[in-house]
Design a protein around this motif. Structure first.
Motif, PDB file in Angstrom:
ATOM      1  N   SER A 189      40.876  41.080  43.569  1.00 33.04           N
ATOM      2  CA  SER A 189      40.892  39.974  43.202  1.00 33.04           C
ATOM      3  C   SER A 189      39.534  38.859  43.467  1.00 33.04           C
ATOM      4  CB  SER A 189      42.284  39.195  43.916  1.00 33.04           C
ATOM      5  OG  SER A 189      42.649  37.945  43.141  1.00 33.04           O
ATOM      6  N   PRO A 190      38.662  39.126  42.735  1.00 31.68           N
ATOM      7  CA  PRO A 190      37.259  38.477  43.001  1.00 31.68           C
ATOM      8  C   PRO A 190      37.349  36.912  42.637  1.00 31.68           C
ATOM      9  CG  PRO A 190      36.875  40.316  41.452  1.00 31.68           C
ATOM     10  CD  PRO A 190      38.440  40.100  41.855  1.00 31.68           C
ATOM     11  N   GLU A 191      37.994  36.837  41.630  1.00 27.16           N
ATOM     12  CA  GLU A 191      37.860  35.357  40.940  1.00 27.16           C
ATOM     13  C   GLU A 191      38.440  34.464  41.920  1.00 27.16           C
ATOM     14  OE1 GLU A 191      39.942  37.804  39.885  1.00 27.16           O
ATOM     15  OE2 GLU A 191      38.635  38.743  38.124  1.00 27.16           O
ATOM     16  N   GLY A 192      37.561  33.406  42.193  1.00 29.56           N
ATOM     17  CA  GLY A 192      38.056  32.369  43.069  1.00 29.56           C
ATOM     18  C   GLY A 192      38.440  32.480  44.473  1.00 29.56           C
ATOM     19  N   LEU A 193      37.693  33.626  44.954  1.00 28.29           N
ATOM     20  CA  LEU A 193      37.816  33.973  46.347  1.00 28.29           C
ATOM     21  C   LEU A 193      36.922  33.107  47.105  1.00 28.29           C
ATOM     22  CD1 LEU A 193      38.864  35.677  48.596  1.00 28.29           C
ATOM     23  CD2 LEU A 193      37.331  37.415  48.131  1.00 28.29           C
ATOM     24  N   LEU A 194      35.666  32.892  46.641  1.00 30.42           N
ATOM     25  CA  LEU A 194      34.851  32.116  47.298  1.00 30.42           C
ATOM     26  C   LEU A 194      35.373  30.662  47.538  1.00 30.42           C
ATOM     27  CD1 LEU A 194      32.073  31.380  48.551  1.00 30.42           C
ATOM     28  CD2 LEU A 194      31.053  30.858  46.284  1.00 30.42           C
ATOM     29  N   GLU A 195      35.930  30.051  46.546  1.00 29.66           N
ATOM     30  CA  GLU A 195      36.290  28.700  46.493  1.00 29.66           C
ATOM     31  C   GLU A 195      37.678  28.640  47.744  1.00 29.66           C
ATOM     32  OE1 GLU A 195      35.847  30.431  43.693  1.00 29.66           O
ATOM     33  OE2 GLU A 195      34.352  29.515  43.211  1.00 29.66           O
ATOM     34  N   LYS A 196      38.415  29.784  47.518  1.00 31.93           N
ATOM     35  CA  LYS A 196      39.841  29.954  48.406  1.00 31.93           C
ATOM     36  C   LYS A 196      39.096  29.934  49.972  1.00 31.93           C
ATOM     37  CE  LYS A 196      43.677  32.620  47.223  1.00 31.93           C
ATOM     38  NZ  LYS A 196      43.972  34.100  46.630  1.00 31.93           N
ATOM     39  N   VAL A 197      37.930  30.552  50.318  1.00 33.14           N
ATOM     40  CA  VAL A 197      37.727  30.492  51.593  1.00 33.14           C
ATOM     41  C   VAL A 197      36.858  29.392  52.217  1.00 33.14           C
ATOM     42  CG1 VAL A 197      37.853  33.063  51.882  1.00 33.14           C
ATOM     43  CG2 VAL A 197      35.735  32.164  51.455  1.00 33.14           C
ATOM     44  N   THR A 198      36.140  28.682  51.183  1.00 36.71           N
ATOM     45  CA  THR A 198      35.625  27.599  51.497  1.00 36.71           C
ATOM     46  C   THR A 198      36.423  26.180  51.562  1.00 36.71           C
ATOM     47  OG1 THR A 198      34.148  28.279  49.468  1.00 36.71           O
ATOM     48  CG2 THR A 198      33.053  26.968  51.040  1.00 36.71           C
TER      49      THR A 198
END
Ligand code: GDP
Ligand code: MG
Length: 674
Positions: free
Chosen positions: A248-257
């Motif tokens: 589930s790479p989509e939106g992962l960066l946003e989720k953790v930031t």
């Protein structure tokens, strides 16, 4: 130690500059290639400390109320907890369908330069050697032994020690995954059971919560997040691992930031082993994924990959150890001191006949001293507030009330139908002889009647006194033999016996005293004659009043008693009245002597009896009662022996713990823990 208040991004809040960490680990340095040992020379330094903590854990120091710093892995079911541990350890753990982790699994990773990894399972006091190929089965077998073959769970931990080249020196606890709905064969309250275990582990401030979250879900819906937020509101001791980054790479960066769920120690995104990949293949795939994936490559390298996770964990571990160890040492010392003290004040455990005898004699002598003080000397310092035990005063009260009963009872007869009893008795005592002799039988008849009237009082009195003394003696004996239940029972029996004997002896004594009064009228006390003469001096005036023609004065005063009615006496001849009055005067004067004798002699008898009880009878009777079984009777009561056992094992654990930490204290000094 400050955590998470200096760093620039929320996702990486570890404060590396902290001077308190046990060993400085520089997370910002370029990461080693993923296949190389995750953490290097650091291991040699931290290991003795981890060994010491492991020893403390093995000693079950938590039972003494001392919490150890622990990294606790929590996560919803199938979030990838076991996979993360597996990645960190480079081994295969049971995973897949259904609930696999059913007991807390303490995973101890140790970096060793071994050609082959060495795996040891410890549980139920056993050590089972295993290897990578068999560790899954071994864990399953151990789990079944601890939690049964069904799908239930247990709080008895299982320890897996992994010695392997290149693993970080880390100790973590993997806990059963949180499931809402019981699967077939699981108890209905499985959720609560799991929650209780998790709460047990994550509640102590000394625990670091490694929250495993799957990238495929919304973090805020995770049960594990809800639980960790309950005990760690600020999130300062929670670190998140986001698994399944590949899925589930989509939106992962946003989720953790965005950090919607308030993770104080930051996030690390990982990709675990998939299917039958080898550990090395998995690390390579992960490395590639975060390097090249269009979305994932955008995530800062300082928060991706298993090696980063390993470093962070090592760092966090060093941090909590350095933070908590001084406190642990202090607590160990405090608890040890307290337990040793409590143990010391427990009554001695009597292991030989000689010990038992001497303890027994000690108890008897203490009891005798106490009894002597409260019963004879009037010293109440042992019972300052217990009035019932202020015996000399209570005995005086009892005696006084006996005296007043006697006096009031005698009084009742003396004015009612004044002289009538005397007249009737004199009538019946008539015999042929000179008229001016007082018939002795008349006096004795009246005396006996009076004595009979009060004869129950002395018996009641001594009966009461001995019942009271029984309570007192039992209470004193109980107090001194409080630690020996059997002895208490036996002494109680002995006291009951001896008091029953004393009581019957006293009753015999007073009955004899009463009989003596019935049998002979004698006193050498001059007060008798004085009183008699005094009364007789009123005789003339009295008779005059009775025979007075003036009917108004129909009452007379005598002996302090007002208004004795004398109307009924007018019909009797003067010689009869004279003799009746004389008889009455003798009785009144003599009765005082009788009462005084019944009071004095009984009081003296009781005091002698009490003295004998304390000096001889009690000890003799207790010895009789016990026979040759002193040893058995001085067995500890179960509550005392339980307490002793508990304290002894506490002291043992705490001493060993103290030794354990003493061995690492030098190192802690070297590495700057204060
Ligand atoms: P646990 O119940 O939390 O211990 O979860 P497991 O470690 O048993 O993992 C549950 C499932 O997710 C397993 O089938 C794993 O192979 C899979 N899994 C775990 N981590 C990853 C990952 O990073 N990527 C992928 N694709 N699957 C993963
Ligand atoms: Mg698992």
């Amino acid at each position: 130690m400050t955590i998470g208040n200096k760093s620039s991004t929320k996702a990486n809040k570890l404060d590396e500059s902290s001077s308190l960490v046990l060993v400085h680990v520089d997370v910002d340095q370029p990461q080693p290639l993923s296949i190389a040992p995750i953490v290097s020379s650091y291991n040699e330094k931290i290991r003795p400390v981890l060994d010491a903590l492991e020893n403390l854990r093995r000693l079950n120091i938590a039972k003494e109320g001392i919490q150890l710093p622990t990294i606790v892995v929590v996560g919803d079911q199938s979030s990838g907890k076991s996979s993360v541990l597996e990645s960190l350890a480079g081994i295969s753990l049971p995973r897949g369908q259904g609930i696999c982790t059913r007991v807390p699994l303490v995973m101890r990773l140790q970096n060793h330069l071994l050609p082959q990894p060495e795996l040891v399972l410890e549980y139920n006091g056993k050590q089972v050697l295993t290897d990578e190929a068999n560790v899954s089965d071994a864990i399953n077998t151990a789990t079944e032994e601890l939690a049964g073959t069904a799908k239930g769970i247990s709080n008895t931990p299982l320890t897996l020690i992994v010695k392997k080249n290149g693993v970080p020196d880390l100790t973590m606890v993997d806990l059963p995954g949180i499931t809402r709905v019981p699967v077939h064969g699981q108890p209905d309250n499985i959720y609560d059971q799991i929650k209780d275990i998790i709460m047990d582990y994550i509640t102590p401030e000394e625990s670091i919560i490694l929250n495993v979250l799957s990238a495929t879900v919304d973090f805020s819906t995770c049960e594990s997040i809800r639980m960790s937020q309950m005990v760690d509101k600020t999130g300062l001791r929670t670190l998140a691992v986001v698994t399944k980054a590949d899925k589930s790479p989509e939106g992962l960066l946003e989720k953790v930031t965005a950090d919607d769920v308030n993770i104080g120690l930051g996030y690390v995104c990982v990709r675990n082993r998939i299917g039958e990949e080898s550990y090395e293949e998995a690390r390579n795939e992960e490395h590639k994924l975060f390097e090249s994936h269009s979305l994932l490559s955008k995530i800062d390298k300082s928060i991706v990959g298993i090696p980063v996770l390993a470093q962070k964990l090592v760092h966090v571990q060093a941090m909590i150890i350095s933070k908590t160890l001084p406190e642990i040492i202090k607590k160990i010392n405090e608890k040890l001191y307290n337990s040793v003290h409590e143990l010391k004040i427990l009554p001695p455990n009597l292991s030989s006949l000689a010990d038992a005898m001497s303890a027994f004699l000690h108890i008897v002598s203490l009891s005798r001293d106490s009894l002597r003080k409260i019963l004879l000397m009037g010293e109440f310092e042992e019972y300052p507030d217990d009035k019932q035990m202020h015996c000399t005063a209570r005995l005086v009260e009892m005696l006084n009330s006996y005296v007043s009963d006697l006096q009031n009872c005698a009084e009742i007869d003396s004015t009612k139908d004044f002289l009538m009893e005397e007249i009737v008795v004199l009538e019946e005592a008539k015999l042929i002889g000179l008229p001016n002799f007082m018939p002795r039988t008349a006096f004795l008849t009246l005396l006996q009647r009076k004595v009979k009237g009060i004869s129950h009082m002395p018996t009641n009195f001594v009966d009461n006194v001995w019942s009271y003394l029984e309570r007192v003696v039992i209470s004193v004996m109980n107090r001194h033999s409080a630690n020996y239940y059997q002895l208490q029972v036996a002494t109680r029996r002995a006291v009951e016996h001896v008091i029953a004997k004393k009581k019957s002896n006293s009753i015999q004594h007073v009955m004899q005293a009463v009989d003596m009064e019935k049998h002979t009228d004698y006193t050498c006390n001059p007060e008798y004659l004085q009183e008699y003469n005094e009364l007789m001096s009123h005789q003339e005036a009295f008779l005059k009043k009775v025979l007075d023609d003036d009917r108004c004065s129909s009452t007379v005063k005598l002996e302090g008693v007002d208004d004795i009615k004398v109307n009924h006496l007018i019909m009797y001849p003067i010689n009869v009245l004279n003799q009746a009055f004389d008889l009455k005067a003798r009785l009144i004067a003599y009765w005082k002597i009788v009462l005084r004798r019944l009071i004095d002699s009984i009081a003296l008898h009781l005091m002698l009896s009490i003295n004998e009880l304390i000096s001889n009878d009690l000890q003799k009777e207790i010895c009789n009662e016990l026979g040759g079984s002193v040893e058995r009777l001085l067995e500890e009561s179960p509550s005392i022996s339980g307490k002793r056992q508990r304290l002894s094992s506490s002291v043992k654990v705490l001493r060993e713990s103290k030794e354990t930490v003493a061995n690492i204290m030098d190192r802690i000094g070297v590495y700057g823990v204060n």
